[in-house]
Design an enzyme around this catalytic site. Structure first.
Site, mmCIF file in Angstrom:
data_model
loop_
_atom_site.group_PDB
_atom_site.id
_atom_site.type_symbol
_atom_site.label_atom_id
_atom_site.label_comp_id
_atom_site.label_asym_id
_atom_site.label_seq_id
_atom_site.Cartn_x
_atom_site.Cartn_y
_atom_site.Cartn_z
ATOM 1 N N SER A 148 0.843 -1.209 0.000
ATOM 2 C CA SER A 148 0.000 0.000 0.000
ATOM 3 C C SER A 148 0.876 1.255 0.000
ATOM 4 C CB SER A 148 -0.864 -0.008 1.266
ATOM 5 O OG SER A 148 -1.348 1.290 1.571
ATOM 6 N N TYR A 161 -3.396 -0.096 10.010
ATOM 7 C CA TYR A 161 -3.221 -0.465 8.598
ATOM 8 C C TYR A 161 -1.807 -0.129 8.139
ATOM 9 C CZ TYR A 161 -4.463 -0.591 3.591
ATOM 10 O OH TYR A 161 -4.521 -0.876 2.246
#
Ligand code: NAP
Ligand code: GCO
Length: 268
Positions: A148, A161
């Site tokens: 990501s 996250y």
């Protein structure tokens, strides 16, 4: 030397894409099918599974679906054994299944933090551990971890996250280091901001019909001046799963329209 385009073929390969009922995983599985691979995928919910199987069929893809929670090692071991029995040794693994919880850190419960890390970091470890023995025996393998922007950057409300995706970047490098000698390549794809159900809340129209502030913010932070689509990830995913990337290892390929390279537009 094979014709250069043949190097991108996945003919005769078995690919497992986790969490590929929809979103990025579905697009990657579709790309792999078009490149010739046999497709196995999983998700947790029967409802999503039924919808996904119908969608794959609609797209002319014979996908093999398995209900499996990637955080549960026994379920994963059984799923991998079933795939190897039904389709053969897994040549390509995409650790795609993932969740996000957008909660300010001081309001986030430890259990919520743990749940995100469990799915986004512990599970890729569990699934890779189940698949690598078969790859070692076969003498080759490709593992692609879906990282990501948050493998490199932080932002408010995504502490769990970002921690998980940062860890996934280093797990990618460690699998590369530990298994490169067995002709197993482990790389990551770092998608930018992609229009999927996971990011739908960030693109929701405001009550007055205007764009979500985050939507406008991301478009201004992206040189390509748009959100990514799942189709933008298909080519890079095929490259990293194919013979064309046999000497690419431990690399995170950012497919982000240039976000990571860009300081941002000067406010007018
Ligand atoms: P999504 O639309 O929310 O899809 C997530 C998929 O993972 C679903 O199929 C879900 O199915 C499955 N899943 C979730 N937890 C699972 C578990 N414990 N076991 C098995 N399957 C599970 O997400 P997405 O946007 O496609 O993202 C896919 C991956 O790309 C994630 O790792 C995400 O972090 C990453 N990513 C997304 C973006 C983006 O902008 N969208 C950008 C960078 C990275 P069930 O709920 O039915 O299990
Ligand atoms: C967020 C978004 C991002 C994307 C993606 C960016 O809330 O910031 O969900 O984290 O999902 O990971 O690469």
């Amino acid at each position: 030397m094979a014709n250069i385009l043949d190097q991108f073929s996945l003919k005769g390969k078995v690919a497992l894409v986790t969490g590929a009922a929809y979103g990025i995983g579905y697009a990657i599985a579709k790309a792999y099918a078009e490149a010739g691979a046999k497709i196995a995928f999983n998700c947790r919910s029967q409802k999503h599974m039924d919808k996904a199987l119908a969608a794959y069929q609609e797209d002319g893809i014979e996908a093999h679906g398995y209900i499996c929670d990637v955080t549960k090692e026994d379920e994963v071991q059984k799923m991998v054994a079933d795939i190897e029995k039904e389709l053969g040794t897994i040549d390509i693994l995409v650790n795609n299944a993932g969740i996000i919880k957008r909660i300010p850190m001081l309001e986030m419960k430890a259990e919520e933090f743990r749940q995100v890390v469990d799915i986004d970091l512990n599970a890729p470890f569990i699934v890779s551990k189940a698949v690598i023995p078969g790859m070692k025996k076969k003498g080759h393998g490709k593992i692609i971890n879906i990282c990501s922007m948050m493998s490199e950057l932080g932002r408010e409300t995504v502490s769990a996250y970002a921690a998980a995706k940062g860890g996934l970047k280093m797990l990618t490098r460690n699998i590369c280091s530990e298994f490169g000698e067995y002709n197993i390549q482990c790389n990551g794809i770092g998608p930018g901001y992609i229009a999927t159900p996971q990011t739908a809340p960030l693109r929701e129209r405001q009550p007055d019909g205007s764009r979500h502030p985050f939507d406008s913010f991301i478009v201004s932070k992206t040189p390509a001046a748009r959100w990514g689509t799942t189709e933008d990830l298909m080519g890079p995913a095929v490259f990293l799963a194919s013979d064309a990337s046999d000497f690419v290892n431990g690399h995170i390929l950012y497919v982000d329209g240039g976000i990571l390279a860009y300081i941002g537009k000067q406010p007018q």
